[in-house]
Design a protein around this motif. Structure first.
Motif, PDB file in Angstrom:
ATOM      1  N   TYR A   1       1.100  -1.016  -0.134  1.00 47.62           N
ATOM      2  CA  TYR A   1       0.016   0.116   0.058  1.00 47.62           C
ATOM      3  C   TYR A   1       0.807   1.207   0.004  1.00 47.62           C
ATOM      4  CZ  TYR A   1       0.850   0.307   5.080  1.00 47.62           C
ATOM      5  OH  TYR A   1       1.487   0.073   6.288  1.00 47.62           O
TER       6      TYR A   1
ATOM      7  N   TRP B   1       6.098   2.987  -0.595  1.00 48.32           N
ATOM      8  CA  TRP B   1       5.314   1.931  -0.542  1.00 48.32           C
ATOM      9  C   TRP B   1       5.587   0.864   0.565  1.00 48.32           C
ATOM     10  CZ3 TRP B   1       1.265   0.587  -4.033  1.00 48.32           C
ATOM     11  CH2 TRP B   1       1.151   1.661  -5.023  1.00 48.32           C
TER      12      TRP B   1
ATOM     13  N   CYS C   1      -1.975  -4.724  -4.541  1.00 53.81           N
ATOM     14  CA  CYS C   1      -2.098  -3.393  -3.934  1.00 53.81           C
ATOM     15  C   CYS C   1      -3.593  -3.633  -3.054  1.00 53.81           C
ATOM     16  CB  CYS C   1      -2.288  -2.154  -4.972  1.00 53.81           C
ATOM     17  SG  CYS C   1      -2.446  -0.543  -4.436  1.00 53.81           S
TER      18      CYS C   1
ATOM     19  N   ASP D   1      -4.293  -0.499  -1.353  1.00 56.30           N
ATOM     20  CA  ASP D   1      -5.131   0.690  -1.158  1.00 56.30           C
ATOM     21  C   ASP D   1      -6.428   0.862  -1.181  1.00 56.30           C
ATOM     22  OD1 ASP D   1      -2.421   1.691  -1.026  1.00 56.30           O
ATOM     23  OD2 ASP D   1      -2.260   2.998  -2.596  1.00 56.30           O
TER      24      ASP D   1
END
Length: 427
Positions: free
Chosen positions: A154, A160, A189, A191
């Motif tokens: 994330y 990162w 990912c 996020d």
């Protein structure tokens, strides 16, 4: 290509590969065989790897447009065949770095040059790794509704944050097990904004570049080697079980943003699929030469055993498989770069080569064992080692059942599939 005549450059590659194999690989097993652990066996081969670096064999796997010396995937296939015909364990580390650099080369941008530079210098013993496989498997990494990759990342400000466990990734821990010089780490990912906008697992796939310097900056807890698994083949190769723990990476280490990583990963493994085909060719070649040499003796009879039809048939079958495997591999290497068609059509022969050549290698070594008979029981002949290596080929680099045949199934069952387009183009 149709003539199957090697160019002067390809002949030079073959000569250089044979010279290196004769000089460095023929004695490799004597270096590592008596060592008790996979990590000790792996580390014992660092001088051979360093010699490969200085001989330009890492740069030879990097495409010329980004500063390397490779202009043809057929060159790569020739190199792999020549090495695997002599000693698989000692050379897989070399090719593991080539695979590790493939995503960087495919997604290359000028600002990423510093990551590639150590592998162009011809100095030291830098290791690269494509860090993909996970302890729970990755065959269904893109299946909707499935857990997907468990290694996650994330964005936190200008960094990162990477977490998760990986296994089987060749070279991923480096020579001292504190990290490879460069790892292309495939992750998911997490996020919130990316996840909320995703319509498929592919939309989340990200590739981050991890260097030894990144690991050192984060401290010992950020990267751990959990175990060094013993393997059936490739006894001197390092593919450990590793863990990333809140490893913080600069934003510049983003190779593939979320949603762009899948194509790079699959393309990388399509190139490596062709190279596994070349590995199968090398193993079959070694098995044939061993069985042929052995069969020229009478073994207590009146004529050489090669003149017995049952033995001759086995030798003939090995020779046919070896030749057809080589030609399929060269076709795959040519097609990946030259076509015909777009990439979707170009990749078919690479998948075919991986499946056919890996499975042919197993059968060819078994035939060689049967031709030789009980003498194959002795380690004085290389057949036991060849068999253990051959058995690995159908299950590593994307298992034939779980991944490669499924990819072929998707190709041949797709609407509009043209059965012979990848061979001849438009008909």
């Amino acid at each position: 290509m149709v003539s199957f005549t090697l160019t002067p450059s390809e002949l030079a590659t073959r000569h250089a590969a044979r010279t290196f194999a004769t000089t460095h690989l023929t004695s490799a097993k004597a270096t590592y065989a008596s060592l008790p652990t996979p990590q000790a066996r792996f580390q014992s081969l660092q001088p051979i790897y360093s010699a490969a670096v200085h001989a330009g064999l890492i740069k030879a796997q990097i495409p010329a447009p980004v500063g390397g010396a490779s202009t043809s995937l057929i060159d790569a296939a020739i190199l792999v065949e020549e090495f695997y015909a002599v000693e698989a364990s000692a050379c897989l580390t070399i090719f593991g770095t080539g695979l590790g650099l493939t995503p960087l080369c495919l997604a290359f941008r000028a600002e990423l040059q510093p990551f590639l530079e150590p592998f162009l210098s011809g100095e030291g013993a830098p290791l690269a790794s494509l860090v993909f496989s996970e302890p729970d498997g990755v065959a269904n990494w893109l299946e909707p509704g499935a857990p997907g990759l468990q290694t996650t990342a994330y964005r936190d400000g200008d960094e990162w944050v990477l977490n998760g466990e990986k296994i089987w990734a060749t070279n991923s821990a480096g020579w001292d097990f504190r990290g490879a010089d460069l790892g292309c780490v495939v992750c998911r990912c997490v996020d919130e904004t990316v996840v909320s906008n995703a319509t498929s697992p592919s939309d989340l796939i990200t590739i981050l570049l991890v260097t030894r310097e990144d690991i050192q900056r984060n401290g010992d807890e950020s990267f751990q080697v959990l175990s060094h698994p013993e393997t059936a083949g490739h006894k001197a190769v390092s593919g450990p079980h590793i863990k990333y723990n809140n490893l913080r990476l600069p934003a510049k280490n983003l190779l593939c943003a979320p949603g762009t990583g899948t194509a790079i990963v699959t393309h990388s493994f399509e190139i490596s699929a062709m190279l596994v085909g070349a590995m199968g060719v090398g193993i079959q070649r070694a098995a044939f030469e061993t069985a042929l040499s052995f069969s020229r003796s009478a073994r207590g009879g009146t004529v050489p055993i090669a003149q017995r039809q049952s033995v001759a048939d086995l030798l003939i079958n090995i020779k046919m498989r070896t030749e057809t495997s080589r030609f399929l591999t060269w076709k795959a290497a040519h097609a990946l770069l030259e076509g015909p068609g777009e990439h979707e059509q170009r990749r078919e022969h690479a998948l075919l080569a991986k499946v056919h050549c890996s499975e042919a290698a197993v059968q060819s070594v078994l035939d060689a064992v049967n031709a030789v008979g009980v003498s194959a029981y002795s380690t004085d002949l290389p057949l036991a080692d060849l068999l253990s290596t051959a058995l690995v080929l159908p299950i590593f680099d994307g298992g034939n059942v779980g991944i490669r045949r499924r990819a072929l199934q998707e190709l041949i069952t797709a609407d509009g599939y043209q059965p012979w387009f990848s061979s001849f183009g438009e008909e």
